[in-house]
Design a protein around this motif. Structure first.
Motif, PDB file in Angstrom:
ATOM      1  N   GLY A  22       0.783  -1.222   0.000  1.00 47.79           N
ATOM      2  CA  GLY A  22       0.000   0.000   0.000  1.00 47.79           C
ATOM      3  C   GLY A  22       0.815   1.273   0.000  1.00 47.79           C
ATOM      4  O   GLY A  22       0.263   2.351   0.021  1.00 47.79           O
ATOM      5  N   HIS A  23       2.139   1.158  -0.017  1.00 50.03           N
ATOM      6  CA  HIS A  23       2.977   2.361   0.017  1.00 50.03           C
ATOM      7  C   HIS A  23       3.388   2.771  -1.390  1.00 50.03           C
ATOM      8  O   HIS A  23       3.595   1.949  -2.246  1.00 50.03           O
ATOM      9  N   VAL A  24       3.511   4.056  -1.597  1.00 49.26           N
ATOM     10  CA  VAL A  24       4.056   4.535  -2.864  1.00 49.26           C
ATOM     11  C   VAL A  24       5.512   4.871  -2.570  1.00 49.26           C
ATOM     12  O   VAL A  24       5.804   5.754  -1.769  1.00 49.26           O
ATOM     13  N   TRP A  25       6.446   4.149  -3.215  1.00 53.37           N
ATOM     14  CA  TRP A  25       7.856   4.331  -2.897  1.00 53.37           C
ATOM     15  C   TRP A  25       8.416   5.524  -3.666  1.00 53.37           C
ATOM     16  O   TRP A  25       9.122   5.377  -4.633  1.00 53.37           O
ATOM     17  N   ALA A  26       8.098   6.721  -3.199  1.00 57.03           N
ATOM     18  CA  ALA A  26       8.560   7.914  -3.900  1.00 57.03           C
ATOM     19  C   ALA A  26       9.293   8.863  -2.989  1.00 57.03           C
ATOM     20  O   ALA A  26       9.359  10.033  -3.225  1.00 57.03           O
ATOM     21  N   GLN A  27       9.851   8.296  -1.900  1.00 53.27           N
ATOM     22  CA  GLN A  27      10.544   9.183  -0.992  1.00 53.27           C
ATOM     23  C   GLN A  27      11.950   9.498  -1.459  1.00 53.27           C
ATOM     24  O   GLN A  27      12.452   8.903  -2.379  1.00 53.27           O
ATOM     25  N   ALA A  32      15.337   6.307   2.129  1.00 53.59           N
ATOM     26  CA  ALA A  32      15.339   5.189   1.180  1.00 53.59           C
ATOM     27  C   ALA A  32      15.050   3.868   1.891  1.00 53.59           C
ATOM     28  O   ALA A  32      15.591   3.606   2.964  1.00 53.59           O
ATOM     29  N   PRO A  33      14.202   3.026   1.287  1.00 51.11           N
ATOM     30  CA  PRO A  33      13.906   1.716   1.865  1.00 51.11           C
ATOM     31  C   PRO A  33      15.162   0.853   1.943  1.00 51.11           C
ATOM     32  O   PRO A  33      16.053   0.952   1.086  1.00 51.11           O
ATOM     33  N   ARG A  34      15.230   0.014   2.962  1.00 48.69           N
ATOM     34  CA  ARG A  34      16.348  -0.918   3.111  1.00 48.69           C
ATOM     35  C   ARG A  34      15.819  -2.349   3.220  1.00 48.69           C
ATOM     36  O   ARG A  34      14.763  -2.578   3.811  1.00 48.69           O
ATOM     37  N   GLU A  47      20.204  -0.693   0.247  1.00 42.97           N
ATOM     38  CA  GLU A  47      19.335   0.479   0.261  1.00 42.97           C
ATOM     39  C   GLU A  47      18.936   0.732  -1.183  1.00 42.97           C
ATOM     40  O   GLU A  47      19.776   0.674  -2.081  1.00 42.97           O
ATOM     41  N   VAL A  48      17.651   0.981  -1.431  1.00 44.50           N
ATOM     42  CA  VAL A  48      17.184   1.200  -2.806  1.00 44.50           C
ATOM     43  C   VAL A  48      16.613   2.602  -2.960  1.00 44.50           C
ATOM     44  O   VAL A  48      16.160   3.213  -1.991  1.00 44.50           O
ATOM     45  N   TYR A  49      16.638   3.105  -4.215  1.00 43.56           N
ATOM     46  CA  TYR A  49      16.324   4.512  -4.461  1.00 43.56           C
ATOM     47  C   TYR A  49      15.146   4.729  -5.408  1.00 43.56           C
ATOM     48  O   TYR A  49      15.314   4.843  -6.627  1.00 43.56           O
ATOM     49  N   PRO A  50      13.944   4.831  -4.836  1.00 39.69           N
ATOM     50  CA  PRO A  50      12.760   5.066  -5.664  1.00 39.69           C
ATOM     51  C   PRO A  50      12.756   6.419  -6.348  1.00 39.69           C
ATOM     52  O   PRO A  50      12.050   6.618  -7.332  1.00 39.69           O
ATOM     53  N   ASP A  51      13.557   7.359  -5.851  1.00 42.02           N
ATOM     54  CA  ASP A  51      13.622   8.666  -6.498  1.00 42.02           C
ATOM     55  C   ASP A  51      14.453   8.609  -7.778  1.00 42.02           C
ATOM     56  O   ASP A  51      14.363   9.499  -8.623  1.00 42.02           O
ATOM     57  N   GLY A 188      20.179   0.659  -6.387  1.00 41.33           N
ATOM     58  CA  GLY A 188      20.476   0.633  -4.969  1.00 41.33           C
ATOM     59  C   GLY A 188      21.926   0.269  -4.731  1.00 41.33           C
ATOM     60  O   GLY A 188      22.723   0.173  -5.665  1.00 41.33           O
ATOM     61  N   LYS A 189      22.260   0.073  -3.454  1.00 43.89           N
ATOM     62  CA  LYS A 189      23.636  -0.310  -3.125  1.00 43.89           C
ATOM     63  C   LYS A 189      23.660  -1.015  -1.768  1.00 43.89           C
ATOM     64  O   LYS A 189      22.730  -0.893  -0.955  1.00 43.89           O
ATOM     65  N   VAL A 190      24.735  -1.747  -1.537  1.00 42.25           N
ATOM     66  CA  VAL A 190      24.940  -2.416  -0.261  1.00 42.25           C
ATOM     67  C   VAL A 190      25.407  -1.376   0.752  1.00 42.25           C
ATOM     68  O   VAL A 190      26.361  -0.635   0.494  1.00 42.25           O
ATOM     69  N   VAL A 191      24.713  -1.288   1.883  1.00 46.85           N
ATOM     70  CA  VAL A 191      25.090  -0.305   2.905  1.00 46.85           C
ATOM     71  C   VAL A 191      25.690  -0.954   4.146  1.00 46.85           C
ATOM     72  O   VAL A 191      26.260  -0.269   4.993  1.00 46.85           O
TER      73      VAL A 191
END
Length: 229
Positions: A22-27, A32-34, A47-51, A188-191
């Motif tokens: 239900g979330h819109v990943w536009a932050q 960023a979501p992890r 960490e992934v980058y919806p922007d 995204g990238k490994v954090v």
């Protein structure tokens, strides 16, 4: 460069564009979501980058929410290149995927996204740029040849340089649609846990299942992929 037949084919494909939980990943990248991957070689977090690549991230997170990655293996491991997984279980049975997602490599790069450098997360795919589904790979070296090529403005494009050759007054569509210029979408990238990724890249490999090589001799299983935030 193509990844191919089964794996290279698997190197890749993605899909469905439903909203994750239900979330819109536009932050922004600051929120960023992890996702935590718990594997038989240890844990790492991406960490992934919806922007930067919204459709790609949305699709990846949906696979995470659906538990698609749980029980899959890293089926293609090449030291000094990348480690790839997300498409096969421990018996090398290919998991069913949703429809593929559109290629967002150029858009992500134009928005300031990462190139295919050490530690980045990218989508695997077939020769078709728009074929990415569930499979992903982590770069374990800087792989410049996997980067999308940005097309200069203009139609025709007044001047375009590629692999040491200069093209003049080229129709824009010809460049935009050239398969070799798409590259691979970094999203995204490994954090944390890059030491685990390095452990995976160094594992002995050989033939396995339908693959003639690059398969870990001791299976590296993704026990779970969990959205942390």
């Amino acid at each position: 460069m193509t990844f191919s037949t089964h794996t290279r084919r698997a190197c890749l494909a993605l899909a469905g564009l439903s909203l994750v939980a239900g979330h819109v990943w536009a932050q922004s990248a600051t929120s960023a979501p992890r996702v935590k991957f718990a594997t038989s070689a240890g844990d790492f977090v991406v960490e992934v980058y919806p922007d930067k690549a919204p459709k790609t991230v949305e699709n990846f997170l949906q696979y995470v929410q659906d538990k698609h990655y749980d029980g899959t293996v890293f089926h293609r491991v090449i030291n000094n290149f990348m480690v790839q997984g997300g498409g096969y279980d421990a018996s090398f049975a290919e998991k069913k995927t949703r429809a593929p997602v559109p290629h967002e490599g150029r858009e992500a790069l134009a928005k300031g996204g990462d190139k295919n450098i050490v530690g980045t997360l990218a989508m695997a795919r077939t020769n078709d740029p728009n074929s990415a589904s569930s499979q992903f790979f982590i770069n374990v070296k800087d792989n410049d040849f996997l980067n999308p090529t940005l097309i200069p403005p203009g139609d025709p494009v007044p001047k375009f340089e590629y692999q040491g050759r200069v093209y003049e007054n080229t129709p824009r569509a010809q460049l935009v649609n050239a398969p070799q210029l798409f590259g691979y979408t970094v999203f995204g990238k490994v954090v944390s846990g890059m030491d685990v990724v390095n452990k995976i890249k160094a594992t002995p490999t050989g033939a396995g299942g339908p693959f003639p090589g690059d398969v870990p001799k001791t299976a590296i299983v993704i026990h779970s992929a969990t959205l942390l935030k």
